[in-house]
Scaffold this active site. Sequence first.
Site, PDB file in Angstrom:
ATOM      1  CE  LYS A 147      39.691  35.329  42.939  1.00  0.00           C
ATOM      2  NZ  LYS A 147      41.017  34.838  42.664  1.00  0.00           N
TER       3      LYS A 147
ATOM      4  CG  ASP B  84      36.247  35.042  36.756  1.00  0.00           C
ATOM      5  OD1 ASP B  84      36.636  36.186  37.052  1.00  0.00           O
ATOM      6  OD2 ASP B  84      37.038  34.095  36.576  1.00  0.00           O
TER       7      ASP B  84
ATOM      8  CD  GLN C  97      42.027  31.262  41.710  1.00  0.00           C
ATOM      9  OE1 GLN C  97      41.169  31.920  42.290  1.00  0.00           O
ATOM     10  NE2 GLN C  97      42.959  31.817  40.956  1.00  0.00           N
TER      11      GLN C  97
END
Length: 369
Positions: free
Chosen positions: A129, A196, A173
Amino acid sequence: MMWRWIRTVTIARERWLRRRNCLPSSGIRALSTLKAEKGYGILKSPSLVSLDIPDIWDHKNMCSEFVSTRAYSNRETARRIDGQLIAEEIRLGISAEVSRMKSSIEKVPGLAVIMVGQRRDSQAYVRNKMVACEEVGIKFVLIELPENCSEDEICNALRNFNEDSSIHGILVQLPLPQHLDDGRILDAIRLEKDVDGVHPMNIGNLAMHGKEPLCIPCTPKGCVELLLRSDVEIVGKQAVVIGRSNIVGLPTSLMLQRYHATVSIVHAFTKNPEKITREADILVAAAGVPNLVRGSWIKPGAVVIDVGTNPIEDPNCENDYRLIGDVCYEEAVKVASAVTPVPGGVGPMTVAMLLFNTLESARRALNFV
């Protein structure tokens, strides 16, 4: 082909609503307007609301289509859906938009990531990322917390990012250590910065016709984009999703329903799962079980999307492990018409969708068009 279908269903929807006096006769929108609603040409995915049409059953067209297995009996390899190549094309479009934003208003999108613990696979994903953000010009901020940190420590970091105007997207994460409450932590992310797409409001709007989430979860969005760019027909097809997690399985099934597939979900308690998967025209494997899906689970000619990224110890590899999918690739390519590899399939698309969602979040926050 997809846009031709979207035009057809949009016109059908407008006519249906007009017959019920819900819309004026001038309500049909041009295809060019529909294309420009969202995405600025970077993605093929249209707005979800533009896909909504009423369920009108047509008894004349309800005959089952017979699929012969003979055409695939001698097939040795399926088409490989190259997620890496498609993701690179999308990143080029994102990079161009970030450059335009920087030159126009002297600001760029910002993404913040919180990582807890030292899982090797999580570290690799976060590195990917970070590199991707650097390549397209997105600001990247990383906070690393120890394995034994408290929920309050994570929530405090989230609150700081929520108030930081230079940060437009926040990601925690996953997976988190077992002592932490994922739900409480993810709920602490401000809705506008939930790139997300896991906020309950975003998932709820994904599930409802007539609603549009601010962000769609990255992996499901990437799966559908792969299908669209590979010219796979979704409308009216039988789709099976293996797995029902909140971040992949559930939203993937909702996405496919919004594209008018007939969707079934297979999970750990499903009886005779292979019987169900063998009916799928589109099979999405997201169970997190290495090589769960064998060739005998796949309908001849089906399209297989393998979401699984399972780290397997391998001292011969650079990081002492390698990734394999939920699908036994060597068997799948002998039965399916198209398959995504692991790595190089869904993974790069997930990162590309994260970059896209961050860009879109920055557009909204900065009123940049």
